[in-house]
Motif scaffolding. Structure first.
Motif, PDB file in Angstrom:
ATOM      1  N   TYR A   1       0.836  -1.204   0.000  1.00  0.00           N
ATOM      2  CA  TYR A   1       0.000   0.000   0.000  1.00  0.00           C
ATOM      3  C   TYR A   1       0.876   1.260   0.000  1.00  0.00           C
TER       4      TYR A   1
ATOM      5  N   LYS B   1      -2.485   6.978   5.925  1.00  0.00           N
ATOM      6  CA  LYS B   1      -1.438   7.599   5.084  1.00  0.00           C
ATOM      7  C   LYS B   1      -0.964   8.913   5.716  1.00  0.00           C
TER       8      LYS B   1
ATOM      9  N   TYR C   1      -9.544  10.035  -2.713  1.00  0.00           N
ATOM     10  CA  TYR C   1     -10.609   9.706  -3.667  1.00  0.00           C
ATOM     11  C   TYR C   1     -11.973  10.113  -3.114  1.00  0.00           C
TER      12      TYR C   1
ATOM     13  N   GLN D   1      -8.275  12.636  -6.540  1.00  0.00           N
ATOM     14  CA  GLN D   1      -8.635  12.116  -7.863  1.00  0.00           C
ATOM     15  C   GLN D   1      -9.577  13.147  -8.488  1.00  0.00           C
TER      16      GLN D   1
ATOM     17  N   GLU E   1     -11.226   0.085  -5.524  1.00  0.00           N
ATOM     18  CA  GLU E   1     -11.076  -1.214  -4.847  1.00  0.00           C
ATOM     19  C   GLU E   1     -11.582  -1.211  -3.407  1.00  0.00           C
TER      20      GLU E   1
HETATM   21  P1  FAD Z   1      -3.417   3.247  -1.571  1.00  0.00           P
HETATM   22  O1  FAD Z   1      -3.520   4.431  -0.690  1.00  0.00           O
HETATM   23  O2  FAD Z   1      -2.459   2.173  -1.177  1.00  0.00           O
HETATM   24  O3  FAD Z   1      -4.884   2.630  -1.688  1.00  0.00           O
HETATM   25  C1  FAD Z   1      -5.185   1.625  -2.634  1.00  0.00           C
HETATM   26  C2  FAD Z   1      -6.386   0.806  -2.130  1.00  0.00           C
HETATM   27  O4  FAD Z   1      -5.972   0.036  -0.994  1.00  0.00           O
HETATM   28  C3  FAD Z   1      -7.550   1.663  -1.643  1.00  0.00           C
HETATM   29  O5  FAD Z   1      -8.733   0.998  -1.980  1.00  0.00           O
HETATM   30  C4  FAD Z   1      -7.370   1.699  -0.126  1.00  0.00           C
HETATM   31  O6  FAD Z   1      -8.595   1.908   0.563  1.00  0.00           O
HETATM   32  C5  FAD Z   1      -6.806   0.309   0.126  1.00  0.00           C
HETATM   33  N1  FAD Z   1      -5.950   0.228   1.327  1.00  0.00           N
HETATM   34  C6  FAD Z   1      -4.992   1.082   1.726  1.00  0.00           C
HETATM   35  N2  FAD Z   1      -4.393   0.631   2.854  1.00  0.00           N
HETATM   36  C7  FAD Z   1      -4.988  -0.558   3.154  1.00  0.00           C
HETATM   37  C8  FAD Z   1      -4.809  -1.533   4.185  1.00  0.00           C
HETATM   38  N3  FAD Z   1      -3.890  -1.367   5.134  1.00  0.00           N
HETATM   39  N4  FAD Z   1      -5.599  -2.651   4.167  1.00  0.00           N
HETATM   40  C9  FAD Z   1      -6.545  -2.826   3.204  1.00  0.00           C
HETATM   41  N5  FAD Z   1      -6.757  -1.943   2.196  1.00  0.00           N
HETATM   42  C10 FAD Z   1      -5.986  -0.820   2.178  1.00  0.00           C
HETATM   43  N6  FAD Z   1      -0.724   6.129 -10.838  1.00  0.00           N
HETATM   44  C11 FAD Z   1       0.462   5.951 -11.488  1.00  0.00           C
HETATM   45  O7  FAD Z   1       0.777   4.832 -11.888  1.00  0.00           O
HETATM   46  N7  FAD Z   1       1.319   6.993 -11.714  1.00  0.00           N
HETATM   47  C12 FAD Z   1       1.037   8.240 -11.287  1.00  0.00           C
HETATM   48  O8  FAD Z   1       1.831   9.163 -11.485  1.00  0.00           O
HETATM   49  C13 FAD Z   1      -0.211   8.478 -10.605  1.00  0.00           C
HETATM   50  N8  FAD Z   1      -0.561   9.706 -10.166  1.00  0.00           N
HETATM   51  C14 FAD Z   1      -1.697   9.863  -9.408  1.00  0.00           C
HETATM   52  C15 FAD Z   1      -2.004  11.144  -8.869  1.00  0.00           C
HETATM   53  C16 FAD Z   1      -3.112  11.308  -8.070  1.00  0.00           C
HETATM   54  C17 FAD Z   1      -3.399  12.688  -7.481  1.00  0.00           C
HETATM   55  C18 FAD Z   1      -3.984  10.228  -7.810  1.00  0.00           C
HETATM   56  C19 FAD Z   1      -5.207  10.416  -6.944  1.00  0.00           C
HETATM   57  C20 FAD Z   1      -3.723   8.980  -8.362  1.00  0.00           C
HETATM   58  C21 FAD Z   1      -2.571   8.777  -9.158  1.00  0.00           C
HETATM   59  N9  FAD Z   1      -2.254   7.539  -9.709  1.00  0.00           N
HETATM   60  C22 FAD Z   1      -1.075   7.363 -10.384  1.00  0.00           C
HETATM   61  C23 FAD Z   1      -3.190   6.414  -9.585  1.00  0.00           C
HETATM   62  C24 FAD Z   1      -2.948   5.571  -8.318  1.00  0.00           C
HETATM   63  O9  FAD Z   1      -1.692   4.928  -8.418  1.00  0.00           O
HETATM   64  C25 FAD Z   1      -4.081   4.552  -8.243  1.00  0.00           C
HETATM   65  O10 FAD Z   1      -5.292   5.182  -7.997  1.00  0.00           O
HETATM   66  C26 FAD Z   1      -3.875   3.374  -7.310  1.00  0.00           C
HETATM   67  O11 FAD Z   1      -4.852   2.392  -7.616  1.00  0.00           O
HETATM   68  C27 FAD Z   1      -4.006   3.705  -5.838  1.00  0.00           C
HETATM   69  O12 FAD Z   1      -2.973   4.436  -5.387  1.00  0.00           O
HETATM   70  P2  FAD Z   1      -2.956   5.026  -3.874  1.00  0.00           P
HETATM   71  O13 FAD Z   1      -1.639   5.600  -3.657  1.00  0.00           O
HETATM   72  O14 FAD Z   1      -4.140   5.852  -3.623  1.00  0.00           O
HETATM   73  O15 FAD Z   1      -3.085   3.612  -3.057  1.00  0.00           O
END
Ligand code: FAD
Length: 288
Positions: free
Chosen positions: A123, A164, A144, A175, A150
């Motif tokens: 994560y 986080k 988001y 997002q 997911e």
């Molecule tokens: P996380 O915060 O890890 O969350 C992902 C999912 O896991 C969520 O459903 C959350 O609820 C869940 N989760 C988190 N912690 C836990 C836990 N301990 N146990 C169970 N579930 C948990 N993608 C790219 O590839 N390149 C980029 O440059 C890029 N830029 C972005 C910029 C922004 C502003 C945003 C909002 C998204 C960007 N993305 C990018 C997309 C992003 O990588 C995806 O949306 C990805 O699926 C989730 O990333 P996250 O860092 O929010 O993940």
């Protein structure tokens, strides 16, 4: 400069997102776009990262360097962790550090065929902790307002978001979304959950039909009826569609700022024309 601290000093913080060119094109093809965006004087520019091995020759770091040293604007380098080892992240952090790039948007990355190899991170929260323990970086995270696709519920997603922030994210970027009411509801819920870091709102001017289809199907973002009507009316006319998309984005921004939002992050899609038009409106309306 720590970009999260800008919120303490400015009435409005305006920033842009750009993405590196496709792996088949040289990095230099993005420099004209960057020069045009730099002329608009945003407070910072973020550079996306190709998740899980799709990143070409450290292009995010190279572009962030250009933003910092040539445009003299603060860069925010995106970094994803799925399918990546601690050693690989460490090496990218060293490269960022050596170039004076201190602001990182720490993300998990979307699951894809490119990052399904084993890695050290599950994560984004784990990446945030790792970055904070590796050096003096300012870490930003994604959020988001309509729930991550997911997550089982918005409430659970907000619990994970709070984690986080507790791991060291000092500022959030949303997002994209089109329905401000959903965002206000999200902000109420995050405040109740004890999240009180600055939030930049991600704005994507809807300037073509394909974009809208992708948003609804892949990102789970609600496209309100009035936007669908606009697409229906202007979808076949690219010029009219672009102008209508800019007007809709401005209407959204005006409402957000009237409701106390301080951070506007424009997903420019590497299109300086659209960014310029929005900046012009902002200058005229808010005397920036
Ligand atoms: P996380 O915060 O890890 O969350 C992902 C999912 O896991 C969520 O459903 C959350 O609820 C869940 N989760 C988190 N912690 C836990 C836990 N301990 N146990 C169970 N579930 C948990 N993608 C790219 O590839 N390149 C980029 O440059 C890029 N830029 C972005 C910029 C922004 C502003 C945003 C909002 C998204 C960007 N993305 C990018 C997309 C992003 O990588 C995806 O949306 C990805 O699926 C989730 O990333 P996250 O860092 O929010 O993940």
């Amino acid at each position: 400069m720590n970009i999260s601290k800008l919120f303490e000093k400015k009435d409005i913080v305006v920033s842009f997102e750009i993405f590196p060119p496709k792996p088949t094109s040289p990095i230099s093809t993005v420099y004209d776009t960057l020069d045009a965006l730099g002329d608009l004087n945003p407070h910072y520019i973020s550079v996306t990262y190709g998740a899980g091995g799709t990143e070409k020759e450290n292009s995010t770091v190279t572009i962030a360097k250009y933003i910092k040293n040539t445009l003299l604007i603060e860069p925010l380098a995106h970094l994803t962790c799925l399918g990546t080892t601690k050693e690989e992240i460490k090496s990218t952090l060293e490269s960022l550090e050596q170039n004076g790039i201190k602001n990182i948007l720490a993300l998990r990355g979307d699951r894809s065929e490119f990052n399904n190899k084993p890695g050290d991170f599950k994560y984004a929260s784990e990446l945030i902790s790792f970055i904070k323990s590796s050096g003096d970086f300012n870490v930003v995270a994604g959020c988001y307002p309509e729930k991550h696709p997911e997550a089982p519920s918005l409430e659970q997603d907000i619990i994970n978001l709070k984690n986080k922030v507790d791991c060291g994210a000092s500022h959030l970027i949303t997002q994209l979304f089109f329905d401000n009411e959903r965002f206000y509801d999200f902000m109420d819920k995050t405040a109740k959950a004890g999240i009180n870091v600055p939030v930049d709102v991600g704005i994507m001017p809807l300037t073509n039909i394909k974009q809208a289809q992708k948003m609804t199907s892949l990102m789970g973002v609600n496209v309100p009826k009035k936007h669908l009507k606009m697409l229906e009316k202007f979808g076949d006319n690219p010029l009219a569609m672009r102008e209508a998309g800019i007007v809709f984005a401005m209407e959204q921004i005006v409402d957000l700022i009237a409701n106390g939002v301080k951070g506007i992050h424009i997903y420019t899609m590497n299109n300086p024309y659209v960014a310029r038009r929005i900046m012009l409106y902002l200058h005229n309306i808010f005397s920036m």
